[in-house]
Design an enzyme around this catalytic site. Structure first.
Site, PDB file in Angstrom:
ATOM      1  N   TRP A  83       4.896  -5.379   8.458  1.00  0.00           N
ATOM      2  CA  TRP A  83       4.704  -4.427   9.202  1.00  0.00           C
ATOM      3  C   TRP A  83       4.788  -5.138  10.741  1.00  0.00           C
ATOM      4  CZ3 TRP A  83       6.783  -0.765   6.871  1.00  0.00           C
ATOM      5  CH2 TRP A  83       6.678  -0.463   5.428  1.00  0.00           C
TER       6      TRP A  83
ATOM      7  N   LYS B  60      -3.387   6.595   4.700  1.00  0.00           N
ATOM      8  CA  LYS B  60      -4.505   5.526   4.149  1.00  0.00           C
ATOM      9  C   LYS B  60      -5.757   6.339   4.013  1.00  0.00           C
ATOM     10  CE  LYS B  60      -1.179   2.573   4.248  1.00  0.00           C
ATOM     11  NZ  LYS B  60      -0.282   2.010   3.241  1.00  0.00           N
TER      12      LYS B  60
ATOM     13  N   ASP C 287      -1.445  -1.536  15.666  1.00  0.00           N
ATOM     14  CA  ASP C 287      -1.295  -0.788  14.467  1.00  0.00           C
ATOM     15  C   ASP C 287      -2.290  -0.738  13.387  1.00  0.00           C
ATOM     16  OD1 ASP C 287      -0.059   0.545  11.886  1.00  0.00           O
ATOM     17  OD2 ASP C 287       1.672  -0.808  11.925  1.00  0.00           O
TER      18      ASP C 287
END
Lengths: 356, 356
Positions: A102, A193, A169
């Site tokens: 990511w 999440k 992030d």
């Protein structure tokens, strides 16, 4: 049969979130209407959005510190684009730490905008560790990092102190541990999440860093416009925001981030201890960088795969096959996972040892 | 008491969508897991996404005609940006019809990219009509229009035939009437009117028009990347996509777009007839451009406002105050609204006439 959901995300959420959100679909706030059919401008939903925004800041200890919380659309992947659009000057540069898939995606999007310095990367070691000992160019417009790498099972334990905005992030570990969140200027996280179901993205922005890039920013990508519109620049994802609020309320009742961190530490310790003790298994990530959210591990002998897979399935476990980039197994132990589910997995690992 | 939900969006959806989606939150497909906690890569959700994509094309008569359907994030407002990114050449131009607030928003974003020709605008008449008799520059890269203007209650009844891609924002009337949808090259629509709850956006793209702008497109804004990833380039809004599928399945069972168009015509006729007959009211939009989705109307004498408002509230009606740009009232009659609810409103209008 009781299910033990180890999915890496979207993932397990508290049962009360399922119960309350299902009820709100049938009759929201006793209004006779479903949460799915009400206007985002209705008094009841404006109250949901306001509470979700303030509770997110409260749980991170960021109230009254110049931050605003937004619930935007597009996932972390859209933030990969919004961050440089809002922060990277024309002809400026940005510094990125490459700790996984990511992070690498964020770097790719930043390169559209200008010079993007990768200060360090663990790509050569298949991202099995968090790079350390790097230096960040003092003239960068901002520094970007990824706090937890779901795929590889690594997690940053320390963050640099820098004289520039720090963007993080935190999609896969926000609300899971206490950090000095005021070190960061932008924190973003896809909900799916620890915060709620897929479909909304929390973005926390320190207002004073905005408006300095000199760029003309398309309206829908402009953090200042979203702040001015109180996170209603366009229709927000009503239901995902509502279910996120329910999850944040559950976390607050539990005692907040400090309380859930203790539970997360206990779960991680239980599983990593077994990975290290059991001669059939080995961990995939560098020990000092192990993630408390996603434990990646492998069988030392792949010949036991079928037996192990049959055993954990029989125990009601789902979602633990590893990502294809790593192989083996990945046990994701997000906030809502009870330690009893981790014990079930550990018991299966012990049973495999006995069976072989 | 029975509610009559006239909200302009998010708006009324079929009761069976509420019932089935609430059930899926408690136990999805009898898996023992909630739809909110499953991976978007799970077999069960991939099947949902695939069916939603193919059913959207089927209902519009666009199967096997070179189109792909995507369920993206960010709302129509992000499409305002994606359309020029994907279609407007460097140094090229685009043609836009300005028929209302959302068209105007799309124009604003296009101007970031290049020459944006507004072929006609009804802004001077407060968008109370659809501009007609315009010509489109033959060298434009594409033509963009908005099929229905929620705020002003106008709807395009005819679309130009042009030798360039035609892009249409159908957010507020998609799936409500039969059109030759193959006239369009890109159709996009936020879900939250006739398709589902807020949080996902349907984008239908004719593949052959892509890849011709010569621009480098950020990954998350690139239609080709979303098509290649089968609408899973990043985590989709799992629940909003599922609830959209349920709504599309309901529409198919009802007989599809042709069947619902008949019902929509009957509802609109019932209400507009009363607006025209009742001496206390007048319509706000040009008669020939009246929307079958959103009927805007005013009291001839504002002194009756309080009485009328008390009466419709007492009848269980909600969501009919007009947008501040128009004032008065706006009755949104999307696919899921039964004609019985429209009759309740008409009865209140008649009762007001008698009471005064």
């Amino acid at each position: 049969m009781k299910k033990h959901n180890y999915s890496a995300g979207p993932c397990i959420l508290p049962q009360e979130v399922f119960d309350k959100s299902a009820q709100a679909i049938l009759n929201f706030n006793d209004s006779g209407l479903s949460i799915l059919e009400i206007s985002h401008r209705s008094k009841d939903f404006v109250a949901v959005m306001d509470e979700a925004r303030s509770l997110a800041l409260e749980l991170l200890g960021l109230e009254d510190k110049g931050y605003k919380a937004l619930f935007l659309a597009g996932g972390a992947s859209l933030e990969f684009l919004m961050v440089p659009y809002n922060l990277m000057k024309e002809g400026g540069k940005a510094a990125y730490l490459d700790s996984g898939t990511w992070a690498s995606g964020a770097i790719k999007e930043a390169k559209f905008f200008g010079e993007t310095v990768v200060v360090a990367s663990s790509k050569e070691e298949n991202y099995n560790n968090i790079p350390k000992g790097y230096s960040v160019p003092a003239d960068a417009d901002y520094f970007h990092c990824t706090s937890n790498n779901t795929i590889f099972g690594t997690q940053m334990k320390e963050f640099p102190s820098l004289d520039m905005p720090i963007v993080c992030d935190m999609s896969s570990d926000i609300f899971s541990r206490v950090l000095d969140f005021s070190k960061f200027d932008i924190i973003y996280a896809g909900a799916q999440k620890n915060m709620g179901p897929a479909g909304t993205t929390l973005v926390i922005v320190k207002e004073e860093i905005l408006g300095k890039s000199g760029r003309i920013i398309p309206s829908i990508l402009d953090y200042e416009k979203h702040i001015k519109a109180e996170s209603m620049y366009n229709t927000p994802a009503v239901f995902p925001v509502y279910a996120s609020l329910l999850t944040l309320q559950w976390l607050k009742k539990l005692g907040g981030v400090a309380a859930v961190e203790k539970l997360n530490n206990a779960k991680a310790e239980l599983l990593y201890n077994e990975i290290d003790r059991n001669p059939l298994f080995k961990g995939a990530a560098a020990v000092e960088d192990r993630s408390n959210m996603n434990a990646t591990f492998l069988l030392n002998d792949a010949a036991h795969t079928e037996t192990f897979d049959t055993m954990w399935k029989a125990a009601g476990i789902s979602g633990i096959p590893g990502h294809r980039s790593v192989g083996g197994y990945r046990a994701s132990m997000y906030n809502a996972m009870p330690i009893e589910s981790v014990q079930v997995l550990v018991d299966v690992m012990k049973a495999l040892e006995k069976a072989i």
